[in-house]
Design a protein around this motif. Structure first.
Motif, PDB file in Angstrom:
ATOM      1  N   LEU A  93       0.809  -1.212   0.000  1.00 12.60           N
ATOM      2  CA  LEU A  93       0.000   0.000   0.000  1.00 12.60           C
ATOM      3  C   LEU A  93       0.850   1.272   0.000  1.00 12.60           C
ATOM      4  CD1 LEU A  93      -2.934  -0.878   2.431  1.00 12.60           C
ATOM      5  CD2 LEU A  93      -3.042  -0.582  -0.045  1.00 12.60           C
ATOM      6  N   LYS A  94       2.041   1.200   0.561  1.00 11.80           N
ATOM      7  CA  LYS A  94       2.926   2.374   0.544  1.00 11.80           C
ATOM      8  C   LYS A  94       3.224   2.810  -0.885  1.00 11.80           C
ATOM      9  CE  LYS A  94       5.183   1.703   5.028  1.00 11.80           C
ATOM     10  NZ  LYS A  94       6.443   1.342   5.730  1.00 11.80           N
ATOM     11  N   HIS A  95       3.377   1.824  -1.790  1.00 11.84           N
ATOM     12  CA  HIS A  95       3.621   2.167  -3.190  1.00 11.84           C
ATOM     13  C   HIS A  95       2.379   2.805  -3.812  1.00 11.84           C
ATOM     14  CE1 HIS A  95       7.560   0.208  -3.527  1.00 11.84           C
ATOM     15  NE2 HIS A  95       7.068  -0.772  -2.792  1.00 11.84           N
ATOM     16  N   ALA A  96       1.197   2.307  -3.461  1.00 11.88           N
ATOM     17  CA  ALA A  96      -0.037   2.880  -3.986  1.00 11.88           C
ATOM     18  C   ALA A  96      -0.238   4.306  -3.481  1.00 11.88           C
ATOM     19  CB  ALA A  96      -1.229   2.002  -3.602  1.00 11.88           C
ATOM     20  N   LEU A  97       0.015   4.526  -2.197  1.00  9.48           N
ATOM     21  CA  LEU A  97      -0.127   5.865  -1.631  1.00  9.48           C
ATOM     22  C   LEU A  97       0.856   6.841  -2.260  1.00  9.48           C
ATOM     23  CD1 LEU A  97      -0.587   4.734   2.070  1.00  9.48           C
ATOM     24  CD2 LEU A  97      -2.313   5.913   0.688  1.00  9.48           C
ATOM     25  N   LYS A  98       2.066   6.376  -2.509  1.00  7.18           N
ATOM     26  CA  LYS A  98       3.069   7.222  -3.168  1.00  7.18           C
ATOM     27  C   LYS A  98       2.622   7.564  -4.586  1.00  7.18           C
ATOM     28  CE  LYS A  98       8.042   7.383  -4.240  1.00  7.18           C
ATOM     29  NZ  LYS A  98       7.983   7.461  -5.717  1.00  7.18           N
ATOM     30  N   ALA A  99       2.053   6.574  -5.283  1.00  8.75           N
ATOM     31  CA  ALA A  99       1.580   6.813  -6.650  1.00  8.75           C
ATOM     32  C   ALA A  99       0.456   7.842  -6.661  1.00  8.75           C
ATOM     33  CB  ALA A  99       1.117   5.500  -7.270  1.00  8.75           C
ATOM     34  N   ARG A 100      -0.450   7.753  -5.676  1.00 14.64           N
ATOM     35  CA  ARG A 100      -1.537   8.737  -5.608  1.00 14.64           C
ATOM     36  C   ARG A 100      -0.994  10.134  -5.343  1.00 14.64           C
ATOM     37  NH1 ARG A 100      -6.130   7.958  -1.133  1.00 14.64           N
ATOM     38  NH2 ARG A 100      -4.385   8.584   0.203  1.00 14.64           N
ATOM     39  N   TRP A 101      -0.005  10.237  -4.485  1.00 16.01           N
ATOM     40  CA  TRP A 101       0.605  11.534  -4.198  1.00 16.01           C
ATOM     41  C   TRP A 101       1.247  12.126  -5.450  1.00 16.01           C
ATOM     42  CZ3 TRP A 101       0.712  15.562  -1.213  1.00 16.01           C
ATOM     43  CH2 TRP A 101       1.822  16.417  -1.217  1.00 16.01           C
ATOM     44  N   GLU A 102       1.902  11.280  -6.224  1.00 13.86           N
ATOM     45  CA  GLU A 102       2.560  11.761  -7.442  1.00 13.86           C
ATOM     46  C   GLU A 102       1.552  12.212  -8.498  1.00 13.86           C
ATOM     47  OE1 GLU A 102       4.951   8.380  -8.408  1.00 13.86           O
ATOM     48  OE2 GLU A 102       6.596   8.974  -7.067  1.00 13.86           O
ATOM     49  N   LYS A 103       0.299  11.762  -8.371  1.00 14.81           N
ATOM     50  CA  LYS A 103      -0.753  12.153  -9.311  1.00 14.81           C
ATOM     51  C   LYS A 103      -1.668  13.226  -8.717  1.00 14.81           C
ATOM     52  CE  LYS A 103      -0.378   9.051 -12.783  1.00 14.81           C
ATOM     53  NZ  LYS A 103      -0.465   9.342 -14.239  1.00 14.81           N
ATOM     54  N   ARG A 104      -1.216  13.898  -7.661  1.00 19.61           N
ATOM     55  CA  ARG A 104      -2.087  14.805  -6.915  1.00 19.61           C
ATOM     56  C   ARG A 104      -2.595  15.981  -7.747  1.00 19.61           C
ATOM     57  NH1 ARG A 104       3.135  15.298  -5.568  1.00 19.61           N
ATOM     58  NH2 ARG A 104       4.128  17.366  -5.443  1.00 19.61           N
ATOM     59  N   LYS A 105      -1.942  16.316  -8.851  1.00 18.32           N
ATOM     60  CA  LYS A 105      -2.406  17.418  -9.694  1.00 18.32           C
ATOM     61  C   LYS A 105      -3.517  16.986 -10.656  1.00 18.32           C
ATOM     62  CE  LYS A 105       1.953  19.994  -9.480  1.00 18.32           C
ATOM     63  NZ  LYS A 105       3.059  20.606 -10.262  1.00 18.32           N
ATOM     64  N   ASP A 106      -3.764  15.682 -10.711  1.00 20.88           N
ATOM     65  CA  ASP A 106      -4.835  15.146 -11.557  1.00 20.88           C
ATOM     66  C   ASP A 106      -6.080  15.016 -10.696  1.00 20.88           C
ATOM     67  OD1 ASP A 106      -6.603  13.572 -13.040  1.00 20.88           O
ATOM     68  OD2 ASP A 106      -4.998  12.399 -13.958  1.00 20.88           O
ATOM     69  N   PRO A 107      -7.140  15.778 -10.961  1.00 18.50           N
ATOM     70  CA  PRO A 107      -8.324  15.763 -10.080  1.00 18.50           C
ATOM     71  C   PRO A 107      -8.992  14.401  -9.969  1.00 18.50           C
ATOM     72  CG  PRO A 107      -8.756  16.964 -12.134  1.00 18.50           C
ATOM     73  CD  PRO A 107      -7.278  16.738 -12.067  1.00 18.50           C
ATOM     74  N   ARG A 108      -8.800  13.531 -10.958  1.00 19.53           N
ATOM     75  CA  ARG A 108      -9.403  12.200 -10.871  1.00 19.53           C
ATOM     76  C   ARG A 108      -8.852  11.419  -9.688  1.00 19.53           C
ATOM     77  NH1 ARG A 108      -8.061  10.157 -16.843  1.00 19.53           N
ATOM     78  NH2 ARG A 108      -6.069  11.010 -16.113  1.00 19.53           N
ATOM     79  N   TYR A 109      -7.612  11.706  -9.315  1.00 23.50           N
ATOM     80  CA  TYR A 109      -6.980  10.958  -8.231  1.00 23.50           C
ATOM     81  C   TYR A 109      -7.365  11.470  -6.848  1.00 23.50           C
ATOM     82  CZ  TYR A 109      -4.328   8.098 -11.415  1.00 23.50           C
ATOM     83  OH  TYR A 109      -3.988   7.166 -12.371  1.00 23.50           O
ATOM     84  N   ASP A 110      -8.056  12.618  -6.784  1.00 19.75           N
ATOM     85  CA  ASP A 110      -8.530  13.110  -5.502  1.00 19.75           C
ATOM     86  C   ASP A 110      -9.578  12.172  -4.902  1.00 19.75           C
ATOM     87  OD1 ASP A 110      -6.919  15.313  -5.781  1.00 19.75           O
ATOM     88  OD2 ASP A 110      -8.516  16.620  -6.542  1.00 19.75           O
ATOM     89  N   GLU A 111     -10.293  11.433  -5.751  1.00 17.84           N
ATOM     90  CA  GLU A 111     -11.360  10.551  -5.299  1.00 17.84           C
ATOM     91  C   GLU A 111     -10.909   9.108  -5.137  1.00 17.84           C
ATOM     92  OE1 GLU A 111     -15.199  11.128  -7.234  1.00 17.84           O
ATOM     93  OE2 GLU A 111     -14.358  12.846  -8.276  1.00 17.84           O
ATOM     94  N   TRP A 112      -9.650   8.821  -5.416  1.00 22.48           N
ATOM     95  CA  TRP A 112      -9.145   7.453  -5.270  1.00 22.48           C
ATOM     96  C   TRP A 112      -8.925   7.157  -3.792  1.00 22.48           C
ATOM     97  CZ3 TRP A 112      -3.570   5.598  -6.845  1.00 22.48           C
ATOM     98  CH2 TRP A 112      -3.483   4.197  -6.671  1.00 22.48           C
ATOM     99  N   VAL A 113      -9.691   6.212  -3.244  1.00 20.60           N
ATOM    100  CA  VAL A 113      -9.611   5.842  -1.833  1.00 20.60           C
ATOM    101  C   VAL A 113      -8.689   4.639  -1.688  1.00 20.60           C
ATOM    102  CG1 VAL A 113     -10.922   5.037   0.170  1.00 20.60           C
ATOM    103  CG2 VAL A 113     -11.947   6.701  -1.423  1.00 20.60           C
ATOM    104  N   ILE A 114      -7.715   4.722  -0.783  1.00 21.19           N
ATOM    105  CA  ILE A 114      -6.768   3.636  -0.517  1.00 21.19           C
ATOM    106  C   ILE A 114      -6.777   3.345   0.973  1.00 21.19           C
ATOM    107  CG2 ILE A 114      -4.374   2.846  -0.701  1.00 21.19           C
ATOM    108  CD1 ILE A 114      -3.975   4.977  -2.900  1.00 21.19           C
ATOM    109  N   GLU A 115      -7.102   2.108   1.345  1.00 19.99           N
ATOM    110  CA  GLU A 115      -7.169   1.731   2.752  1.00 19.99           C
ATOM    111  C   GLU A 115      -6.657   0.308   2.937  1.00 19.99           C
ATOM    112  OE1 GLU A 115      -8.068   3.517   5.333  1.00 19.99           O
ATOM    113  OE2 GLU A 115      -8.992   5.285   4.387  1.00 19.99           O
TER     114      GLU A 115
END
Length: 292
Positions: A93-115
């Motif tokens: 999950l650390k890799h997934a969270l890092k990937a979401r952070w790297e895509k933070r300028k893409d608004p589609r990734y604001d709604e991606w839930v990772i738990e």
């Protein structure tokens, strides 16, 4: 028993309490991320198969219950789906969270839930962070379900987890779940070599071991050996072992049907093609449609 007769079911560094997180040493998670590449390296056949069926059935909200490093989830986010991603491995999950952070300028990734969540307590875990949520589709792909071993030797845990997948689906929703062709592995002692999920650019060798107890295949170990690359992206040979429960096609089919009360529509594919079109597939993919 002599040392060379001992079958080690875990990679070095994985905690002694079990094999639920076979990536707990961190090394396997890092190498696996290299091995599968990124969402752009998913095969077109896989992408077309999954997104095509999701759109055909008007699925929007997707739960990825084995998200790992997040590659498949990102592919679905990029395709416009609303994705919730869970995994039992915090290292993955650390890799997934890092990937979401790297895509933070893409608004589609604001709604991606990772738990973090466990298949064994999935409905309760999902309710803890998304009260009342149910999903149009659940995906458990890439041979992920076979990581769950049969510690009680009656598959009670696997059956419970499949029932949990069904519980978080909306009526009419789809479950996508797969497993390698363990029938072929048991018969031949080798893993069908072609990859259907990713275009791996590294030299990879997979050694297959089948553990048979009392005449019954109990476990398959795959030793992944990824060679160093000329460009230095992988500087040295990397090796790690992952262990799987060898689901046979017939028995897994019955177990899936029972998880849905024998009322679901059940389609089986071989390497994303109709079952009768592939003689020796690498993977079997099951698509269950929950009854309305």
């Amino acid at each position: 028993m002599s040392a060379d007769k001992v079958f080690h079911s875990r990679s070095e560094g994985i905690p002694s309490e079990g094999v639920k997180d076979q990536y707990a040493d961190g090394k396997a998670a890092r190498v696996w991320k290299k091995y599968i590449g990124d969402s752009n390296q998913r095969t077109q056949n896989y992408k077309d198969f999954l997104t095509g069926l999701l759109r055909k059935h008007n699925c929007v909200k997707v739960l990825d219950v084995a998200c790992g490093t997040g590659i498949d989830s990102m592919m679905l986010v990029d395709e416009g789906f609303k994705v919730v991603s869970v995994d039992a491995s915090d290292k993955m999950l650390k890799h997934a969270l890092k990937a979401r952070w790297e895509k933070r300028k893409d608004p589609r990734y604001d709604e991606w839930v990772i738990e973090e969540a466990s298949w064994e307590t999935l409905p309760r875990d999902v309710q803890s962070f998304m009260p009342g949520a149910t999903f149009d589709a659940v995906i458990c792909l890439g041979n992920s379900f076979a990581h769950l071993l049969d510690e009680y030797e009656d598959q009670r845990t696997q059956k419970m987890c499949l029932e949990n997948f069904a519980k978080v689906l909306k009526p009419g929703g789809l479950l996508f779940i797969d497993h390698r062709n363990y029938d072929a592995m048991i018969d031949s002692g080798a893993t069908p070599g072609h990859s259907i999920y990713y275009n791996c650019k590294y030299p990879v060798d997979i050694k297959t071991s089948v553990l048979v107890v009392g005449g019954k295949p109990e476990l398959v170990a795959l030793d992944y050996c990824i060679g160093a690359t000329a460009d230095g992206e992988i500087s040295e040979r990397s090796e790690f072992r992952l262990c799987y429960y060898p689901h046979k096609l017939d028995k897994f089919t019955v177990m899936l049907d029972e998880a849905f009360g024998n009322k679901a529509q059940h389609s089986i594919y071989a390497d994303f093609k109709p079952l009768d079109q592939v003689e020796n597939p690498a993977y079997y993919i099951h698509v269950m449609q929950k009854p309305l």
